[in-house]
Write a protein that holds these residues in place. Structure first.
Motif, PDB file in Angstrom:
ATOM      1  N   ALA A 190       2.419  88.212   9.426  1.00  0.00           N
ATOM      2  CA  ALA A 190       3.135  88.894   8.337  1.00  0.00           C
ATOM      3  C   ALA A 190       4.397  89.594   8.842  1.00  0.00           C
ATOM      4  O   ALA A 190       5.470  89.437   8.245  1.00  0.00           O
ATOM      5  CB  ALA A 190       2.210  89.874   7.614  1.00  0.00           C
ATOM      6  N   PRO A 191       4.342  90.358   9.943  1.00  0.00           N
ATOM      7  CA  PRO A 191       5.575  90.986  10.422  1.00  0.00           C
ATOM      8  C   PRO A 191       6.645  89.980  10.838  1.00  0.00           C
ATOM      9  O   PRO A 191       7.833  90.289  10.808  1.00  0.00           O
ATOM     10  CB  PRO A 191       5.101  91.811  11.628  1.00  0.00           C
ATOM     11  N   ARG A 252      10.123  80.929  12.869  1.00  0.00           N
ATOM     12  CA  ARG A 252      10.006  82.368  12.626  1.00  0.00           C
ATOM     13  C   ARG A 252       9.255  83.058  13.769  1.00  0.00           C
ATOM     14  O   ARG A 252       9.578  84.194  14.137  1.00  0.00           O
ATOM     15  CB  ARG A 252       9.291  82.595  11.290  1.00  0.00           C
ATOM     16  N   TRP A 253       8.275  82.372  14.320  1.00  0.00           N
ATOM     17  CA  TRP A 253       7.545  82.912  15.471  1.00  0.00           C
ATOM     18  C   TRP A 253       8.481  83.049  16.676  1.00  0.00           C
ATOM     19  O   TRP A 253       8.484  84.071  17.370  1.00  0.00           O
ATOM     20  CB  TRP A 253       6.371  82.009  15.786  1.00  0.00           C
ATOM     21  N   GLU A 258      11.892  86.640  20.135  1.00  0.00           N
ATOM     22  CA  GLU A 258      13.205  87.024  20.649  1.00  0.00           C
ATOM     23  C   GLU A 258      13.440  88.524  20.516  1.00  0.00           C
ATOM     24  O   GLU A 258      14.203  89.104  21.289  1.00  0.00           O
ATOM     25  CB  GLU A 258      14.304  86.260  19.910  1.00  0.00           C
ATOM     26  N   GLY A 259      12.808  89.139  19.535  1.00  0.00           N
ATOM     27  CA  GLY A 259      12.949  90.584  19.342  1.00  0.00           C
ATOM     28  C   GLY A 259      11.743  91.321  19.886  1.00  0.00           C
ATOM     29  O   GLY A 259      10.858  90.747  20.524  1.00  0.00           O
ATOM     30  N   ASN A 260      11.700  92.626  19.636  1.00  0.00           N
ATOM     31  CA  ASN A 260      10.637  93.469  20.176  1.00  0.00           C
ATOM     32  C   ASN A 260       9.801  94.134  19.094  1.00  0.00           C
ATOM     33  O   ASN A 260       9.023  95.047  19.382  1.00  0.00           O
ATOM     34  CB  ASN A 260      11.249  94.549  21.076  1.00  0.00           C
ATOM     35  N   LYS A 268       5.830  91.204  26.452  1.00  0.00           N
ATOM     36  CA  LYS A 268       6.311  89.829  26.618  1.00  0.00           C
ATOM     37  C   LYS A 268       6.524  89.490  28.092  1.00  0.00           C
ATOM     38  O   LYS A 268       6.237  88.360  28.520  1.00  0.00           O
ATOM     39  CB  LYS A 268       7.599  89.634  25.825  1.00  0.00           C
ATOM     40  N   ALA A 269       7.010  90.456  28.866  1.00  0.00           N
ATOM     41  CA  ALA A 269       7.194  90.210  30.292  1.00  0.00           C
ATOM     42  C   ALA A 269       5.860  89.900  30.960  1.00  0.00           C
ATOM     43  O   ALA A 269       5.761  89.006  31.817  1.00  0.00           O
ATOM     44  CB  ALA A 269       7.852  91.417  30.950  1.00  0.00           C
TER      45      ALA A 269
END
Length: 355
Positions: A190-191, A252-253, A258-260, A268-269
């Motif tokens: 959803a986000p 979209r995923w 790509e963002g946080n 993500k790291a």
């Protein structure tokens, strides 16, 4: 009147606007043999530059494959499970260094050293158990997995294990108090704006989910037509595969990663770190739910493919080039004629070079 509305709604889902890149179309025409159906999406610097189908999603009804056709993304599902674990770590519900007994209860002596990280990196020593569609519950799967014989000591070797990711799905449920799919839907999908990814929660339009075909071209049906529980696949498949998604949602995923907003930079790291060497010649490592190539001619690449007896797909993110490639087919093989899985090494980099 109902029929008219139904067809209009279906057309709206399957034929909604999507970009077509002429060089990518030309590359696919030269590379993909006639016969299979599938969809390709390519993004560059955050923009979706191509999202289109080839062939038919449903041959019997003549339904073309498109940007919004839903497919079983198979083992690409593992990255969603890994992201759910990272989300739970971000909120303090678990740590990847936790022993699995913290979340699954008492475990046999030979498995007491297995951690959540071992499951994520396929270094738990666990093998696999049974058929994807065998009707087993979460607790039965867990009990059988914990009673199974280890292939190696925890942390010692890489052994790709689907049941390890099913155990991670069980950890997600235990740590969150929510069902696996609902947790992913609320905290990841959803986000990210992903409206067509899940097992049973999305409102699938009739005809939206692709039919799969076997090596002889025989109809194998939609993933939802195989033996499933009321809330999705049984537990030899849940968490490690079986997720349904569209090319548009996979884009979209990619944008979410790509963002946080969904996962922090730190999460993500950790997820994309090259944790364990899988193939020395290919310089392939495994992170959490992702294959990781730290150095290639294209820079850093994170990737995961998925396959079953009928379909195949690949999702690759070229981190230093800001490019995403996703392609999937509902018939990967035709005996004596073609094998799209074998063409993956041509298709995925070829789509990047076609930009």
């Amino acid at each position: 009147m109902i029929s008219t509305w139904f067809h209009a709604a279906l057309a709206g889902v399957l034929l909604s606007s999507a970009p077509v890149h002429p060089r990518i179309e030309s590359f696919l025409d030269r590379t993909v043999p006639p016969g299979p159906g599938g969809t390709v999406a390519v993004a560059r610097h955050g923009e979706l530059v191509h999202c289109a189908g080839f062939g038919l999603a449903d041959r019997e009804n003549g339904t073309p494959a498109g940007c919004d056709t839903a497919y079983d993304v198979m083992s690409i599902t593992k990255q969603f499970t890994a992201a759910a674990i990272m989300k739970l770590q971000m909120t303090g519900r678990l740590r990847t260094t936790d022993r699995i007994s913290v979340h699954l209860g008492p475990v046999p002596a030979d498995k007491r050293r297995i951690t959540v990280r071992h499951l994520l990196t396929h270094t738990s020593g666990l093998g696999d158990l049974g058929d994807d569609y065998e009707p087993v519950s979460r607790d039965t799967m867990t009990r059988r997995a914990l009673a199974s014989r280890l292939r190696s000591a925890p942390g010692a070797e890489f052994h790709y294990s689907n049941v390890g990711y099913s155990l991670l799905a069980a950890v997600v449920e235990r740590a969150s108090g929510r069902s696996y799919e609902r947790f992913l839907a609320e905290h990841l999908f959803a986000p990210a704006g992903m409206t067509s990814t899940g097992y049973v929660l999305p409102r699938w339009a009739a005809g939206q989910i692709a039919i799969e075909y076997d090596r002889r071209g025989n109809r194998r049906g939609r993933p939802t037509e195989h033996p499933w529980a009321a809330d999705g696949p049984h537990w030899y498949l849940r968490g490690n595969g079986g997720m349904l998604s569209t090319a548009r949602d996979m884009y979209r995923w990619h944008r979410a990663l790509e963002g946080n907003r969904i996962l922090s930079r730190r999460a993500k790291a950790e997820m994309f770190a090259p944790r364990v060497l899988v193939d020395r010649k290919a310089k392939l490592h495994y992170g959490y739910g992702w294959g990781v190539f730290p150095r290639t001619e294209y820079g850093r690449v994170v990737e995961h493919d998925g396959g079953n007896d009928w379909s195949y797909g690949d999702f690759a993110r070229f981190l230093d080039k800001g490019v995403m490639v996703f392609w999937i087919t509902n018939q990967a093989y035709l005996e004596g004629k073609w094998n799209l899985e074998d063409l993956n090494g041509t298709i995925t980099p070829g789509l990047l070079r076609a930009l």
